[in-house]
Design a protein around this motif. Sequence first.
Motif, PDB file in Angstrom:
ATOM      1  N   VAL A 455       0.863  -1.186   0.000  1.00 15.85           N
ATOM      2  CA  VAL A 455       0.000   0.000   0.000  1.00 15.85           C
ATOM      3  C   VAL A 455       0.892   1.225   0.000  1.00 15.85           C
ATOM      4  O   VAL A 455       2.099   1.153   0.215  1.00 15.85           O
ATOM      5  N   THR A 456       0.289   2.380  -0.253  1.00 13.53           N
ATOM      6  CA  THR A 456       1.078   3.611  -0.220  1.00 13.53           C
ATOM      7  C   THR A 456       1.389   3.982   1.222  1.00 13.53           C
ATOM      8  O   THR A 456       0.674   3.610   2.154  1.00 13.53           O
ATOM      9  N   LEU A 457       2.457   4.754   1.386  1.00 13.13           N
ATOM     10  CA  LEU A 457       2.829   5.197   2.730  1.00 13.13           C
ATOM     11  C   LEU A 457       1.723   6.078   3.316  1.00 13.13           C
ATOM     12  O   LEU A 457       1.474   6.041   4.525  1.00 13.13           O
ATOM     13  N   ARG A 458       1.059   6.865   2.471  1.00 10.64           N
ATOM     14  CA  ARG A 458      -0.012   7.726   2.963  1.00 10.64           C
ATOM     15  C   ARG A 458      -1.116   6.898   3.616  1.00 10.64           C
ATOM     16  O   ARG A 458      -1.620   7.239   4.690  1.00 10.64           O
ATOM     17  N   SER A 459      -1.489   5.745   2.966  1.00 12.01           N
ATOM     18  CA  SER A 459      -2.521   4.884   3.534  1.00 12.01           C
ATOM     19  C   SER A 459      -2.070   4.299   4.866  1.00 12.01           C
ATOM     20  O   SER A 459      -2.847   4.214   5.818  1.00 12.01           O
ATOM     21  N   GLU A 460      -0.812   3.888   4.947  1.00 15.90           N
ATOM     22  CA  GLU A 460      -0.295   3.324   6.201  1.00 15.90           C
ATOM     23  C   GLU A 460      -0.271   4.383   7.301  1.00 15.90           C
ATOM     24  O   GLU A 460      -0.566   4.099   8.466  1.00 15.90           O
ATOM     25  N   ILE A 461       0.087   5.618   6.947  1.00 12.45           N
ATOM     26  CA  ILE A 461       0.133   6.696   7.945  1.00 12.45           C
ATOM     27  C   ILE A 461      -1.269   7.008   8.456  1.00 12.45           C
ATOM     28  O   ILE A 461      -1.460   7.389   9.620  1.00 12.45           O
ATOM     29  N   GLU A 462      -2.301   6.849   7.596  1.00 18.12           N
ATOM     30  CA  GLU A 462      -3.678   7.067   8.053  1.00 18.12           C
ATOM     31  C   GLU A 462      -4.024   6.093   9.178  1.00 18.12           C
ATOM     32  O   GLU A 462      -4.676   6.456  10.164  1.00 18.12           O
ATOM     33  N   VAL A 463      -3.606   4.818   9.035  1.00 19.65           N
ATOM     34  CA  VAL A 463      -3.848   3.828  10.089  1.00 19.65           C
ATOM     35  C   VAL A 463      -3.129   4.243  11.368  1.00 19.65           C
ATOM     36  O   VAL A 463      -3.677   4.171  12.477  1.00 19.65           O
TER      37      VAL A 463
END
Length: 613
Positions: A455-463
């Motif tokens: 997944v993108t880093l942005r998606s991981e940072i949202e979690v």
Amino acid sequence: MYSYQRRKEPGPVFRIIIRGINDLKLRTKLILSFIVVVFIPVMIVGLFLTNELRHQALDNALEQTAVNVDRVKKRTSEVINAAYDISYRLSNDSRLARLAATEYETVYDVVKAYKDYPDIKEYISLYKEISNIRIYLDNPTLLDNWEFIQPSESIINSGWYQSAMSSSGLIGWNYIEDERDGKKYLSLIRKIDFRDEMSSAVLVINVNSRMLDAILNQETFETMIVDENNNIISSNRPGRVGKGLSEIDFDPSIVNKQSGTYNAVVNEQSSKIRIETLIPLSSLNGIRILSVFSVKTIVKDANQIIILATIVIFISLIVAIVLIYGFSNLLSKRMLRLSKHITKVATGNLDVTLAIDGKDEIGQLSRQFNAMVGSINVLLAEVQESNLQKTQLVTRQNEIKFKMLASQINPHFLFNALESIRMKAHIKGEKEIAKVVRLLGRMMRKNLEAGSKEVTLRSEIEVVRCYLDIQKFRYESRLGYELVIDPLTEQLHILPLIIQPLVENAVIHGLENKQEGGYVRIKAELMDKWMRIEVSDNGEGMDKQRLDFVLRSLEEQEDEANNRIGLRNVHMRLQLSYGREHGLVITSSPDSGTKISFTIPTGGGRHVQSADS
């Protein structure tokens, strides 16, 4: 209506052959059957195995050659990388730039400048991978010594010098002569631009030939290192270094081939050649590693085995024919009785018992026949039980499928329940509780949707942000956090659920027991071809003994009750996906917090194969 097709009767010639075989005595039939059933198949199998044995010997040799060449490539790369490191340092050395660009008034000034710059001598003494370093520069006030040289007209007009001056700082690898000792070396050649001093020079670093020879001398097959002009730089065969491939009776069709395996004729012998190209970082050209082995030499042992096996098989066949002829009369009567009982069983009579004297194979067959008949009766009973078990198994499988289907419904029910709770809290004015429930639902959905894809880093940072906001609701002002994310990294791909366990570890193990609370910082930045991610806290930290225990637990193969499974899971996923060098790096000290970091390739691809190689 039913139509019947009359079975085709055998021809007269076939009937005569069958009648003739039926009229032969048993020993004659045994000999003929042995020739047809055993001798001919053995010859066919022998020819097949002979061919396979030769191919296997060649395949093993090719596989070993590929391994050897790859090992030579890695070790050679390690040697020449030392020259690259030195060239990089010298090209960025401001003191060298001042020395090269200064116009000196006296010889004393030049000698003093050389004395004040001992770096080149130190590099030569520290790095055993190199032999010498020399710098060609156009400064008439300098004196020629072993390191700094005014280029002569022949050197200026040489191909390697002209290539270096026009290559914009890229590295060239050439097999050239060092005019100081008259020997040829594999040399790193590059132009150094002293931009602040508005001048330039050509750097030449000689690679240690003895180290290259030592690498090749460990190989069993003939192995050579050649440059782009097909000059032999190093070889494990005497008398080859310094010559061209055309001078050693090398197949002209292979001379300019790049990486791969080729058939060729070398020294008038059919041979296999493995070629591997090595182009170092920031280089215009590279070198090639060639491994040669003769096909005749490889299959020599296989041919000897084949000849010996052929002799043994031939003698065995003769002995077998003699034995068959001698024992056929002894066997015929007992075999006839065995045949009659087999016929009875074939008709469905399972109550027969065969009694044949003797402890030889036929006697053993008779006992096995009786055991077989008994086993058939037992198997008939077991078939019914097996059918019952099969029915039960199908029922159980259907139940499992139903439970799996039900398990897919539960998350949707849970999400709907969370959404109902959030709406109730929102209606009643509990905005903070509604926010936390919404974050919890989003986080759970993200976790359930996460699969093996990146997944993108942005998606991981949202979690991570959802988790921290939920924890902040729990700890209130005792927990603070900071997200320092380079915008260039947000669209890069990363394994799912790889940062959140690290943040959870920082909150639970680092800050939970700290009365005054703490602070968590997540940082993502680009570093050349890697993306580095760091999770740090100002919690209670760990002493050296505890830190060593945690680091050891990351490498354990079996999970233990007290093991940090979250950290180990992240550590193993990183190493399995990107290579062993991309695992977790943990630093900590008491009362100073803990820092966990890792790097991944910015391309987002998998790099496992190249790590332990």
